[in-house]
Every structure is written in C-alpha cells, then in structure tokens.
Design a protein around this motif. Sequence first.
Motif, mmCIF file in Angstrom:
data_model
loop_
_atom_site.group_PDB
_atom_site.id
_atom_site.type_symbol
_atom_site.label_atom_id
_atom_site.label_comp_id
_atom_site.label_asym_id
_atom_site.label_seq_id
_atom_site.Cartn_x
_atom_site.Cartn_y
_atom_site.Cartn_z
ATOM 1 N N GLY A 290 -7.038 -21.976 21.492
ATOM 2 C CA GLY A 290 -6.733 -21.479 20.158
ATOM 3 C C GLY A 290 -5.918 -20.199 20.206
ATOM 4 O O GLY A 290 -5.578 -19.687 21.274
ATOM 5 N N ARG A 291 -5.627 -19.671 19.049
ATOM 6 C CA ARG A 291 -4.915 -18.404 18.964
ATOM 7 C C ARG A 291 -5.919 -17.313 18.633
ATOM 8 O O ARG A 291 -6.982 -17.583 18.066
ATOM 9 N N PRO A 292 -5.630 -16.058 18.966
ATOM 10 C CA PRO A 292 -6.572 -14.987 18.619
ATOM 11 C C PRO A 292 -6.529 -14.681 17.125
ATOM 12 O O PRO A 292 -5.449 -14.522 16.552
ATOM 13 N N TRP A 293 -7.696 -14.646 16.502
ATOM 14 C CA TRP A 293 -7.807 -14.223 15.109
ATOM 15 C C TRP A 293 -8.301 -12.787 15.117
ATOM 16 O O TRP A 293 -9.333 -12.479 15.722
ATOM 17 N N LYS B 285 6.118 -17.473 26.496
ATOM 18 C CA LYS B 285 6.190 -16.915 27.852
ATOM 19 C C LYS B 285 5.009 -17.388 28.697
ATOM 20 O O LYS B 285 5.160 -17.700 29.887
ATOM 21 N N LEU B 286 3.829 -17.452 28.080
ATOM 22 C CA LEU B 286 2.647 -17.930 28.797
ATOM 23 C C LEU B 286 2.877 -19.348 29.308
ATOM 24 O O LEU B 286 2.581 -19.661 30.467
ATOM 25 N N ALA B 287 3.415 -20.208 28.446
ATOM 26 C CA ALA B 287 3.679 -21.592 28.842
ATOM 27 C C ALA B 287 4.692 -21.653 29.979
ATOM 28 O O ALA B 287 4.530 -22.416 30.940
ATOM 29 N N GLN B 288 5.732 -20.844 29.885
ATOM 30 C CA GLN B 288 6.769 -20.846 30.919
ATOM 31 C C GLN B 288 6.245 -20.283 32.238
ATOM 32 O O GLN B 288 6.534 -20.817 33.315
ATOM 33 N N ASP B 289 5.459 -19.209 32.156
ATOM 34 C CA ASP B 289 4.928 -18.584 33.376
ATOM 35 C C ASP B 289 4.018 -19.529 34.153
ATOM 36 O O ASP B 289 3.897 -19.420 35.376
ATOM 37 N N HIS B 290 3.365 -20.449 33.436
ATOM 38 C CA HIS B 290 2.432 -21.374 34.084
ATOM 39 C C HIS B 290 3.039 -22.766 34.276
ATOM 40 O O HIS B 290 2.309 -23.722 34.556
ATOM 41 N N ASN B 291 4.358 -22.857 34.112
ATOM 42 C CA ASN B 291 5.081 -24.121 34.342
ATOM 43 C C ASN B 291 4.489 -25.284 33.553
ATOM 44 O O ASN B 291 4.364 -26.407 34.053
ATOM 45 N N MET B 292 4.107 -25.003 32.306
ATOM 46 C CA MET B 292 3.570 -26.058 31.459
ATOM 47 C C MET B 292 4.700 -26.972 30.984
ATOM 48 O O MET B 292 5.869 -26.585 30.957
ATOM 49 N N VAL B 293 4.326 -28.186 30.603
ATOM 50 C CA VAL B 293 5.295 -29.203 30.196
ATOM 51 C C VAL B 293 5.318 -29.302 28.672
ATOM 52 O O VAL B 293 4.262 -29.341 28.027
ATOM 53 N N LEU B 294 6.517 -29.342 28.095
ATOM 54 C CA LEU B 294 6.642 -29.494 26.648
ATOM 55 C C LEU B 294 6.031 -30.824 26.215
ATOM 56 O O LEU B 294 6.400 -31.881 26.720
ATOM 57 N N ASP B 295 5.090 -30.762 25.288
ATOM 58 C CA ASP B 295 4.412 -31.968 24.803
ATOM 59 C C ASP B 295 5.030 -32.464 23.501
ATOM 60 O O ASP B 295 5.278 -33.646 23.330
ATOM 61 N N LYS C 146 -6.411 -31.614 30.605
ATOM 62 C CA LYS C 146 -5.194 -30.807 30.601
ATOM 63 C C LYS C 146 -5.288 -29.756 29.500
ATOM 64 O O LYS C 146 -5.791 -30.023 28.410
ATOM 65 N N LEU C 147 -4.786 -28.568 29.796
ATOM 66 C CA LEU C 147 -4.842 -27.467 28.845
ATOM 67 C C LEU C 147 -3.637 -27.515 27.914
ATOM 68 O O LEU C 147 -2.493 -27.610 28.365
ATOM 69 N N LEU C 148 -3.892 -27.472 26.605
ATOM 70 C CA LEU C 148 -2.829 -27.532 25.604
ATOM 71 C C LEU C 148 -2.794 -26.236 24.815
ATOM 72 O O LEU C 148 -3.837 -25.710 24.420
ATOM 73 N N ILE C 149 -1.582 -25.716 24.586
ATOM 74 C CA ILE C 149 -1.419 -24.552 23.718
ATOM 75 C C ILE C 149 -0.356 -24.853 22.671
ATOM 76 O O ILE C 149 0.611 -25.556 22.926
ATOM 77 N N ASN C 150 -0.573 -24.336 21.472
ATOM 78 C CA ASN C 150 0.385 -24.427 20.377
ATOM 79 C C ASN C 150 0.972 -23.030 20.199
ATOM 80 O O ASN C 150 0.252 -22.087 19.875
ATOM 81 N N THR C 151 2.274 -22.882 20.407
ATOM 82 C CA THR C 151 2.860 -21.544 20.477
ATOM 83 C C THR C 151 3.185 -20.927 19.128
ATOM 84 O O THR C 151 3.294 -19.706 19.019
ATOM 85 N N ASN C 152 3.392 -21.760 18.092
ATOM 86 C CA ASN C 152 3.899 -21.255 16.812
ATOM 87 C C ASN C 152 5.156 -20.404 17.005
ATOM 88 O O ASN C 152 5.451 -19.512 16.212
ATOM 89 N N ILE D 96 9.318 -25.254 13.976
ATOM 90 C CA ILE D 96 8.430 -24.137 13.660
ATOM 91 C C ILE D 96 7.357 -23.918 14.720
ATOM 92 O O ILE D 96 6.674 -22.899 14.703
ATOM 93 N N SER D 97 7.194 -24.866 15.641
ATOM 94 C CA SER D 97 6.200 -24.659 16.684
ATOM 95 C C SER D 97 6.442 -25.633 17.826
ATOM 96 O O SER D 97 7.120 -26.650 17.665
ATOM 97 N N THR D 98 5.889 -25.296 18.982
ATOM 98 C CA THR D 98 5.933 -26.189 20.134
ATOM 99 C C THR D 98 4.543 -26.263 20.746
ATOM 100 O O THR D 98 3.750 -25.320 20.648
ATOM 101 N N GLN D 99 4.253 -27.394 21.363
ATOM 102 C CA GLN D 99 3.004 -27.558 22.096
ATOM 103 C C GLN D 99 3.328 -27.838 23.555
ATOM 104 O O GLN D 99 4.253 -28.600 23.853
ATOM 105 N N TYR D 100 2.545 -27.215 24.445
ATOM 106 C CA TYR D 100 2.735 -27.390 25.877
ATOM 107 C C TYR D 100 1.429 -27.847 26.520
ATOM 108 O O TYR D 100 0.337 -27.482 26.073
#
Length: 295
Positions: A77-80, A122-132, A109-115, A288-292
């Motif tokens: 999730g994102r920090p609230w 940057k987190l997704a890129q630093d960990h070589n995540m794949v665009l979903d 698999k770990l998924l993040i939504n970047t908004n 408006i957003s990407t998921q990795y």
Amino acid sequence: MNIIYKNYAPNEGLEEIQGKLYSMNNNRTVTGKEIQERFEQEKIDPKSVIYAFSSENKPLAYIQARDYPQLGQVHLGRPWATPECPNEVKEKLVNDLFNYMDSRDTDLKLLINTNLEPKMEKLAQDHNMVLDRNTIQFEFDLSTIAKFDRSPYNYTIRKATIADFEAIYTCRNLAFKTDPNERNDRFSEFLKTTINSGFFYLVYEGETLIGAGASRKPTEGEETTNLALATVFTLLEKEEVIVFLFDHLLKLAEKDGWKKDHISIGYTDENDREMKILRSIARKEEKISTQYLTK
C-alpha cells in the motif's frame, strides 16, 4: 525530528490510529473495530503494518501490505499520513516495508501501484521490477456521446440490489479476466455502498447479465468537479453496450443537477475490449498510474 517506528500489535489502540489516518486521507470512514476484525479474520503478519510516531508519541503515518494468495501477489500500500508528516518518514516506511515483504520466503510476487509518484517509480526501478499495467484516465465529451445512434437495443437495464452482489462480481471478474472467485475488500465495500445508495445499474441481453456501471458525483473538497463513472465493465465487445450504460447514467446525473460537459473514467490497459471501445469515443487520455511486479 526523532521518529518512533512500530509494527502492528493487538490491544494497543493501533487499529483506531490506523482508522483515523486512513479516514483523513480518503473519502470514507474506517473504524478501529473494522480494522481489528479484518486483521483477526486475515491473521495478518504483524510486520506487514508499520506505524510512525513523533517523539511525543503523536501518530504521523502508517503503511500496510496485504497478501492475495489467489492472485499470487502481495500488494504494497501507500503511506497514509498527517499533513505535517515529513516526506523522509513516508519514504522510509515504503522502503522498510518493501524490503521486509521482499525478504519473506514466499512465492507471492510483490506489486506496487506508483500513482506516478517519483519515489515509487524509483523504488520499482531500483528493484528491477517489471511493468504490469498502466492505468489510463479517459475523458469523454458528452456532445460526442449524444451523437450515437440510439436505435432500440436488445438490452434492458435495471437497478441492482444486494441480491445481485455475487452475480456482479462474477461478471466483473470475467470482464477483467481475473479469477472468478477473487474478492477485493475495497471493491466489495464500494459495491455494497453504491448498491445500497441506488447508483448501481445492470445491463442484460435477454436473461444474461452483460455489463454494469455506477456513477458518482464529486464529494465536497475533491479537486475534480466532473462526474466520474466509478466503474463500467461489459462482457461484449460492442461499443453500443457502453454507450447504453453511459446514456442511462448520464440521464440520472442530469436529474441530480449535474451540468458539466464531460466525464472521466480510469481503466487499466489489460482489459483490451473496453480499452479499444473507450479509445474510439474518448476525447482525451492520460496515464495516471503504473503498477509493477517483482520478477
């Protein structure tokens, strides 16, 4: 500023703190009791929730990750946070929780939504995540939609009731090509709310449910002033089905005093049937957003 970080623990009042932080950042209220019941039901990993407090023990932010075994994923999730929470605290919450969830011995698999937030990208890129997937925001000109031929369609439309809950879920999952048994807490809550408020409609071809849609007006304080189609999905690759839903939902909006000249809706690009149709009638689109996903 000295910051204190804590993982979740029951009977310490953290559920109430989490509910208040979430509610102040979203357009719905979640209580500590609801969170406690969900945590007990899901038997959550205490380390999958992290809270940040000031040195005076004032809550600043929290972040949570949730396992979805049926999807083979864990969603970060994102920090609230409160308005005064420093950005570096939110970034630490994201990084610490990512590192912990990624270190677990699991096939999920770990998924993040970047908004499209730079720190999340940057987190997704630093960990070589794949665009979903990407999420695209479409904007529609009402005058263009109004030009569609409204010859009598072989469809009927009716207001949904809570008895339609499972049928709607099945239709949605088939439309989005996901596990028919998948249940998403956020969508479930949205579905119950919109059904009970009378804003959810179903489209049938004969006796077969082929689509559904719900509209919502902006709440006070939202940045947008445009009506949103909160969800629209269909099982048929026919432009007229979506137009049929649009027409009905817009007429309801007009009755409610909404006079804007366009509507907007977000869609993920994996749903090819809707994307093709939406692109053919939209006047504008914007990512408006990407998921990795982790590899």
